[in-house]
Design a protein around this motif. Structure first.
Motif, PDB file in Angstrom:
ATOM      1  N   ALA A 124      -3.123  -2.907   1.831  1.00 55.87           N
ATOM      2  CA  ALA A 124      -2.153  -2.605   0.679  1.00 55.87           C
ATOM      3  C   ALA A 124      -1.555  -1.161   1.259  1.00 55.87           C
ATOM      4  N   ARG A 125      -0.367  -0.986   1.093  1.00 54.92           N
ATOM      5  CA  ARG A 125       0.240   0.105   1.368  1.00 54.92           C
ATOM      6  C   ARG A 125       1.009   0.775   0.065  1.00 54.92           C
ATOM      7  N   LEU A 126       0.973   1.913  -0.026  1.00 54.69           N
ATOM      8  CA  LEU A 126       1.921   2.624  -0.925  1.00 54.69           C
ATOM      9  C   LEU A 126       2.713   3.869  -0.540  1.00 54.69           C
ATOM     10  N   THR A 127       3.687   4.040  -0.674  1.00 58.71           N
ATOM     11  CA  THR A 127       4.705   5.011  -0.215  1.00 58.71           C
ATOM     12  C   THR A 127       4.413   6.311  -1.106  1.00 58.71           C
ATOM     13  N   LEU A 128       4.163   7.397  -0.479  1.00 60.71           N
ATOM     14  CA  LEU A 128       3.827   8.647  -1.292  1.00 60.71           C
ATOM     15  C   LEU A 128       5.449   9.512  -1.251  1.00 60.71           C
ATOM     16  N   ALA A 129       5.434   9.883  -2.430  1.00 60.43           N
ATOM     17  CA  ALA A 129       6.307  10.976  -2.831  1.00 60.43           C
ATOM     18  C   ALA A 129       6.387  12.145  -1.774  1.00 60.43           C
ATOM     19  N   GLU A 130       7.577  12.671  -1.527  1.00 63.28           N
ATOM     20  CA  GLU A 130       7.491  13.793  -0.396  1.00 63.28           C
ATOM     21  C   GLU A 130       6.664  14.879  -0.908  1.00 63.28           C
ATOM     22  N   GLY A 131       5.971  15.486  -0.068  1.00 61.26           N
ATOM     23  CA  GLY A 131       4.968  16.575  -0.276  1.00 61.26           C
ATOM     24  C   GLY A 131       3.694  16.004  -1.065  1.00 61.26           C
TER      25      GLY A 131
END
Length: 139
Positions: A124-131
């Protein structure tokens, strides 16, 4: 360079809490807390529970990998039952189980599986918010 937490647990349900604790600790070390950490721990719980429940290999171990390489966080759960691939079930409203992968599909930005030479990997992959996260020095 990515930060990675990798560990193995015996293929037994009573070891799922250990996986959740290790995942939560790694996330905290990387500065990932709150709702996002809760979602990742829930994803880990579902994937680990599926692995320990459905793997037909006796005395197996389940490997859990969590990798932070901004902007993505990838959770991988491997078990040696490489030919038994996961699929989403259409569970009825009274069913007691069968909703785990549907939950994974909702929580993750993407998920899937692959067959490796001696294992299957469900990821499973999640994209993180910048920083959002910080990779510790030396990871």
């Amino acid at each position: 360079m990515p930060a990675t937490e990798t560990f193995r647990i015996p293929k037994r349900r009573e070891h799922a809490p250990t996986a959740r604790q290790r995942i939560r600790k790694a996330l905290a070390n990387w500065g990932i807390t709150g709702e996002l950490a809760d979602s990742v721990v829930l994803l880990a719980n579902e994937l680990v529970t599926n692995a320990v429940t459905h793997c037909r290999v006796s005395y197996a171990q389940v490997e859990v990998r969590l990798t932070l390489q901004e902007p993505e966080l990838v959770l991988e759960v491997l078990d040696p039952d490489r030919d038994r691939l996961p699929r989403i079930h259409d569970s009825g409203p009274d069913a007691e189980n069968g909703r785990g992968l549907a939950l994974v599909e909702v929580l993750a930005d993407a998920w899937g599986h692959r067959q490796e030479p001696y294992a299957k990997c469900v990821w499973a992959r999640l994209t993180l918010a910048e920083g959002m996260a910080r990779v510790p020095a030396g990871s």
